[in-house]
Design an enzyme around this catalytic site. Structure first.
Site, PDB file in Angstrom:
ATOM      1  N   ASP A 165       0.816  -1.215   0.000  1.00  6.60           N
ATOM      2  CA  ASP A 165       0.000   0.000   0.000  1.00  6.60           C
ATOM      3  C   ASP A 165       0.850   1.266   0.000  1.00  6.60           C
ATOM      4  O   ASP A 165       2.076   1.225   0.174  1.00  6.60           O
ATOM      5  CB  ASP A 165      -0.952  -0.006   1.207  1.00  6.60           C
ATOM      6  CG  ASP A 165      -0.248  -0.369   2.515  1.00  6.60           C
ATOM      7  OD1 ASP A 165       0.996  -0.347   2.549  1.00  6.60           O
ATOM      8  OD2 ASP A 165      -0.936  -0.666   3.493  1.00  6.60           O
ATOM      9  N   GLU A 221      -9.481  -1.774   5.369  1.00  6.90           N
ATOM     10  CA  GLU A 221     -10.112  -1.468   6.645  1.00  6.90           C
ATOM     11  C   GLU A 221     -11.352  -2.339   6.864  1.00  6.90           C
ATOM     12  O   GLU A 221     -11.942  -2.820   5.887  1.00  6.90           O
ATOM     13  CB  GLU A 221     -10.529   0.010   6.654  1.00  6.90           C
ATOM     14  CG  GLU A 221      -9.376   0.997   6.488  1.00  6.90           C
ATOM     15  CD  GLU A 221      -8.582   1.215   7.772  1.00  6.90           C
ATOM     16  OE1 GLU A 221      -8.451   0.270   8.583  1.00  6.90           O
ATOM     17  OE2 GLU A 221      -8.089   2.336   7.954  1.00  6.90           O
ATOM     18  N   ASN A 261      -7.121  -2.387  14.336  1.00  9.35           N
ATOM     19  CA  ASN A 261      -8.503  -2.780  14.033  1.00  9.35           C
ATOM     20  C   ASN A 261      -8.566  -4.023  13.144  1.00  9.35           C
ATOM     21  O   ASN A 261      -9.616  -4.351  12.610  1.00  9.35           O
ATOM     22  CB  ASN A 261      -9.248  -1.613  13.368  1.00  9.35           C
ATOM     23  CG  ASN A 261      -8.607  -1.178  12.048  1.00  9.35           C
ATOM     24  OD1 ASN A 261      -7.663  -1.808  11.578  1.00  9.35           O
ATOM     25  ND2 ASN A 261      -9.127  -0.123  11.453  1.00  9.35           N
ATOM     26  N   HIS A 288      -6.887  -4.441  10.287  1.00  6.50           N
ATOM     27  CA  HIS A 288      -6.687  -4.237   8.852  1.00  6.50           C
ATOM     28  C   HIS A 288      -5.396  -4.895   8.375  1.00  6.50           C
ATOM     29  O   HIS A 288      -4.441  -5.038   9.116  1.00  6.50           O
ATOM     30  CB  HIS A 288      -6.786  -2.755   8.442  1.00  6.50           C
ATOM     31  CG  HIS A 288      -5.621  -1.891   8.816  1.00  6.50           C
ATOM     32  ND1 HIS A 288      -5.773  -0.578   9.208  1.00  6.50           N
ATOM     33  CD2 HIS A 288      -4.285  -2.109   8.832  1.00  6.50           C
ATOM     34  CE1 HIS A 288      -4.592  -0.050   9.440  1.00  6.50           C
ATOM     35  NE2 HIS A 288      -3.671  -0.959   9.217  1.00  6.50           N
TER      36      HIS A 288
HETATM   37  C1  GLP Z   1      -0.261   0.509   8.514  1.00  2.06           C
HETATM   38  C2  GLP Z   1       0.025  -0.339   7.273  1.00  2.06           C
HETATM   39  C3  GLP Z   1      -0.159  -1.807   7.528  1.00  2.06           C
HETATM   40  C4  GLP Z   1       0.507  -2.183   8.837  1.00  2.06           C
HETATM   41  C5  GLP Z   1      -0.175  -1.469   9.966  1.00  2.06           C
HETATM   42  C6  GLP Z   1       0.411  -1.782  11.330  1.00  2.06           C
HETATM   43  O1  GLP Z   1      -1.509   1.093   8.553  1.00  2.06           O
HETATM   44  N1  GLP Z   1      -0.755   0.053   6.158  1.00  2.06           N
HETATM   45  O2  GLP Z   1       0.358  -2.547   6.434  1.00  2.06           O
HETATM   46  O3  GLP Z   1       0.450  -3.565   9.028  1.00  2.06           O
HETATM   47  O4  GLP Z   1      -0.107  -0.081   9.765  1.00  2.06           O
HETATM   48  O5  GLP Z   1       1.522  -0.993  11.566  1.00  2.06           O
HETATM   49  P1  GLP Z   1       2.523  -1.193  12.765  1.00  2.06           P
HETATM   50  O6  GLP Z   1       3.391  -2.328  12.367  1.00  2.06           O
HETATM   51  O7  GLP Z   1       3.273   0.089  12.852  1.00  2.06           O
HETATM   52  O8  GLP Z   1       1.707  -1.491  13.961  1.00  2.06           O
END
Ligand code: GLP
Length: 241
Positions: free
Chosen positions: A67, A141, A134, A136
């Site tokens: 993404d 989402e 959440n 995702h």
């Molecule tokens: C972001 C990314 C995800 C990632 C998530 C968790 O929103 N788009 O791909 O898995 O956050 O991030 P973190 O590893 O910082 O908790």
């Protein structure tokens, strides 16, 4: 879904890096699906270390990231493009790397192009995933329906809040993102999900309660035939979180 619980973040990062060593040994021209966020930082540092010591070689491999914020300049320090270059691409030798283009004038056309490129590469061999608070994955989402193709999504309040720590007050935080859909993710031959930290315990508990929660996108991974989850004790809730 295979679950591996390790003691801490460093052990998770090392175990995840070993999965890549094995993957590239078996298939040097692998198509790797990559992720951003703080969780894979240790893994990427470990991959850089292994590359420098000659243990791993990416020269025949290519990558597609999950993404990117939209819209965002690639040069913005918080773009996922900048993140990947700073933490991995500038330090190892991928043949080719691609992220959704946050600068694209026509986001729909970019999504179609992105999926076509993944398909032309033969689909993803190993997809790395983190998980949002959440549930995702990528920026898919919680929703009543999940697009198969790469798409432009509106980020939820929960995600905007979780990611606001990366943007300073003078910066306007993008409220949308381009994300791979469930098609490319689910067609990946294998999936590696890494989960660390006590704040992920509530969501990971739900992931393993034996129920598919349609409001937790990661829950759908229970239907994929080859998913390995590597998590630390905190994320597993073992420390009472
Ligand atoms: C972001 C990314 C995800 C990632 C998530 C968790 O929103 N788009 O791909 O898995 O956050 O991030 P973190 O590893 O910082 O908790």
């Amino acid at each position: 879904m295979k679950k591996i619980i390790l003691n801490n973040y460093d052990e998770v990062s090392r175990a995840a890096a070993d999965v890549y060593v094995q993957q590239l040994r078996n298939k040097p021209d692998s198509v790797l699906g990559l992720a951003t966020g703080s969780t894979p930082l240790g893994l990427y540092a470990e991959l850089v270390r292994k590359y420098q010591s000659g243990e791993i070689d990416f020269s025949k491999a290519c990558s597609f990231n999950l993404d990117e914020y939209y819209p965002i300049r690639k040069s913005h320090p918080q773009s996922y493009d900048s993140f990947m270059h700073a933490n991995l691409f500038s330090k190892v030798n991928f043949a080719q790397s691609r992220l959704p283009n946050g600068e694209a004038e026509d986001p729909q056309a970019e999504c179609i192009k992105y999926d076509a490129e993944i398909e032309a590469a033969g689909g993803i061999d190993l997809q790395l995933l983190g998980i949002g608070l959440n549930g995702h994955i990528g920026f898919n989402e919680p929703s009543a329906s999940y697009p198969m193709s790469t798409n432009l999504v509106k980020l939820t309040e929960s995600t905007l809040k979780a990611n606001s720590r990366f943007f300073d007050a003078s910066d306007s935080q993008p409220t949308q993102a381009l994300t791979m859909g469930f098609g490319a993710i689910f067609h990946a031959k294998s999936i590696l999900l890494i989960i660390t930290g006590a704040n992920k315990a509530p969501v990971s508990r739900k992931l393993f309660d034996g129920v598919i929660h349609t409001d937790i996108p990661a829950s759908l991974l229970l239907l994929h035939p080859d998913v390995t989850v590597i998590m630390d004790r905190e994320a597993s809730g073992a420390n009472g979180a």
